[in-house]
Structures are given as structure tokens and as C-alpha cells.
Design an enzyme around this catalytic site. Sequence first.
Site, PDB file in Angstrom:
ATOM      1  N   GLY A 236     -25.616  -8.015  39.182  1.00 35.66           N
ATOM      2  CA  GLY A 236     -25.455  -6.433  39.735  1.00 35.66           C
ATOM      3  C   GLY A 236     -25.042  -6.749  41.163  1.00 35.66           C
ATOM      4  O   GLY A 236     -24.692  -7.938  41.698  1.00 35.66           O
ATOM      5  N   ASN A 237     -25.044  -5.656  42.056  1.00 31.72           N
ATOM      6  CA  ASN A 237     -24.880  -5.639  43.223  1.00 31.72           C
ATOM      7  C   ASN A 237     -25.622  -4.565  43.941  1.00 31.72           C
ATOM      8  O   ASN A 237     -26.395  -3.754  43.407  1.00 31.72           O
ATOM      9  CB  ASN A 237     -23.398  -5.587  43.750  1.00 31.72           C
ATOM     10  CG  ASN A 237     -22.930  -4.118  43.239  1.00 31.72           C
ATOM     11  OD1 ASN A 237     -23.096  -3.112  43.548  1.00 31.72           O
ATOM     12  ND2 ASN A 237     -21.846  -4.409  42.027  1.00 31.72           N
TER      13      ASN A 237
END
Length: 403
Positions: free
Chosen positions: A212-213
Site C-alpha cells: 500500500g502507500n
Amino acid sequence: MSVLGGKKIILGITAGIAAYKTASLVRLLIKLDAEVKVIMTPASKDFITPLTLSTLSKNPVHSTFYDKEDENELWNNHVDLGLWADYMLIAPATANTLSKMANGSCDNLLLATYLSAKCPIYFAPAMDLDMYIHPSTKNSLEKLKSFGNIIIPATSGELASGLVGEGRMAEPEDIVSFIQNDILSQLPLKGKKLLLTAGPTYEAIDPVRFIGNHSSGKMGFAIAEAAANLGAEVYLISGPSHQKIKHSLVKRIDVISAEEMYIAAHTYFNDVDIAILSAAVADYKPKNVVTQKIKKKDTTLNIELVATKDILASLGKIKKHQFLVGFALETNNEIENAKNKLKRKNLDAIVLNSLQDKGAGFATDTNKITIIDKNLNQKSFELKSKIEVAKDIINEIIIKIKE
Ligand code: CTP
């Protein structure tokens, strides 16, 4: 949120029996998160008490230029009150008050405030049927309309006199709907549909892990709110985000992966006029999602990644009438990279964030942007809160779609 949410409203009450309904009116406005200040004509206090209205509006109620009972004899400045208001509503508006409004009399606080107000003014007449159709009243109504004041027409029914006919004040619910619809009909994005992607995407590695980020979704959610506040119907396609939004014009579609976001964006794209892709979509995802939790074995673990589909580029290929806006987060050679992205993805405009700028980017409440349009005109904005940046983005789009 309603178009009246956060708006400052002066409710002027005059001496008609329908004044008893203003308690419901205040409640409805407060429930929509409006801020309400009530001004009463002195005679209207015979029909409903200031205490009821101040309790419901959570504000003092005024009816004279200064409050004698107040030990400081507080001056109620009609000019300040008039300028404070985003909207003024006079309900019920009697024949007497309408006539005075039409002729510029200001022998009470309400009338002086009316004359000082620069905001849109709504009034809901209430009187007996013969008074309502009297040429003098008609004359007042026509004059007030010519001033740009907005009439909320009286309805037909049984009147306090026992007579049946036109002259009943519109019901509080109908007054509120009337004002909301009127405001909506004048908003610049009324009738426009907008697709927005926001937040990060999560790409599954196994049942418990993902790539993810740090995108919070704040920027995208602020744009959704800004667009809806200007009347747009918004499809907000959000990756996993803690942001909340409550607006009757925003439909939130939650997704997790880039693939889900791609499908949702393509489902709504044909139907919209504007698409703004602010999501931080993962560029790569694991080639194979392992169905069982990966066990710790060796000192290293290799995960083969494959590119996700580029949602923005794909919409750029199929776009017809839609105004398509992308985002670019760059660290170097920012303007050139953003211009290339704009062309490569066939966009109408791109919003550039430079990570060189302090306060711009993912995890902050602020942002600093440059907007570049398809003719390569560029406009840079100051560092602002994401809420203000969202308004700038929507305002620029409104200007561009009108060009
Ligand atoms: N975007 C998208 N789908 C993807 C990747 C990005 O819709 N799979 C959109 C983002 O929402 C944003 C814009 O494309 O509007 C930014 O793309 P970005 O990832 O910065 O650009 P790339 O074309 O991937 O170029 P690079 O990573 O080299 O900067």
C-alpha cells in the site's frame, strides 16, 4: 451535508399566527447544521416567545435596537446583522411588513436589518385570503420580486379566520426545501456529474498482507466535498481511507485494489461530465496472490510484481465529452514531467504536487499545487489547507469547462 450546512441564516418573524410554526422552522435549519439568528418584530412576540426561539436557535433573539433588560443596554447593530447573514428568511411575512419592506420603511430592527442585508432574501407571506389578493399586497410582492427578493408562495387551505383560500404560510419543511432547491439551482455545478478517485489502493500479497502507500485520501475527499457544495453529483471511488464524508450529493464507492478501482471508474465514467483522478494507485501488484498466509522460511523473500492497469490513461483513451483531470506527484523536473503525463494520458488538466515544496503531498493537511491545462497554461497556487486547495481545483475546472 445540505447546501444550508454551515450557512448563517437570519430568520425574521413578523406578527402572524403562522409565527407559531417558526419553532419547527428553526429546528429544521439547526438540524441541517445552519447557524440561525432570530429577529422578531415586537408584535410577533404575542404569537411565540423569544425564549422558545433562542433555546432552539442557540442564539439570543432580538427585536429592538437595544436590549433594555440587558444591564449593558447592548446595541443590536442591524448593519452587522445584515452583513453577517448568508441568507435571510422572513417567515411569516405579514402584509404590513411586506408593504414596509417594499417601501423602505425601517421602524423596527427587522426592517433595518432587511435594508442592510446584501445576501439573498426569501420571504414566506402569510395572511388572510382577501389581504393576499389585495392590489396593495400584490403591488408589494411585485416590488419585492423586482428587488431580487425571492417569494416562497403562500398555499391554499383553512386560514386562522376560518375562511378557506390562499394565504397560508408554506409549511416549514416546504420552506426549507424551497430554499435548498433554489440555492442548488443556482450553483455552478448543478446538473453536472463528477467522478473522483481518492486514497491509496492495497494490493494483496496473501490473506493478511498487502502493498500500500501513505495516501490518506484527504485531498480527494476535500475535492468531493467542494464539488458537491457547488451542486455536482459526485461518485467518490475511494481506496481504504479513514476519511468520512456526509453529503447528500456524494455517493461513496469503497474499493480496495487498483483492479477494483479500475472497474468502478469505468462503470461510472460514461455517465459523468468531469473526472478527477486523485487516488494514489499502486503502480505494481503481486503477480500471484498466495491463498494461505506466507510462512517465514528463508532470510529473503522475493515477490514478483506486475504493473497494474493505469486507470487515468485508460479513461484518457475512451473519453468523449468528459473533462479529465489527473494528478502528478513529482520530485524533480516537475513541470516537464507533469506536461508529459498530461499529453501521454490525454488529459484536459493536471494538478501537480511537488515534493520539493514543504507542506505538499500525502500525509499533510496542506498542499501546494500548480494546475496545467491541455494548452500548457500553468497556474501556481500558494500553500493552503487541502480544503482550500480543493476549492481552487474545482473553481479552475469550472472556468475551464466554460471556456
Ligand atoms: N493513476 C491511475 N492508475 C494507475 C496509476 C496512476 O489512475 N494505475 C493516476 C493517478 O490517480 C494520478 C495519475 O495517474 O492521477 C498519476 O500517475 P503517476 O503514478 O504519478 O504517473 P505515472 O504515469 O505512473 O508515472 P510515474 O510513476 O513515472 O510518475
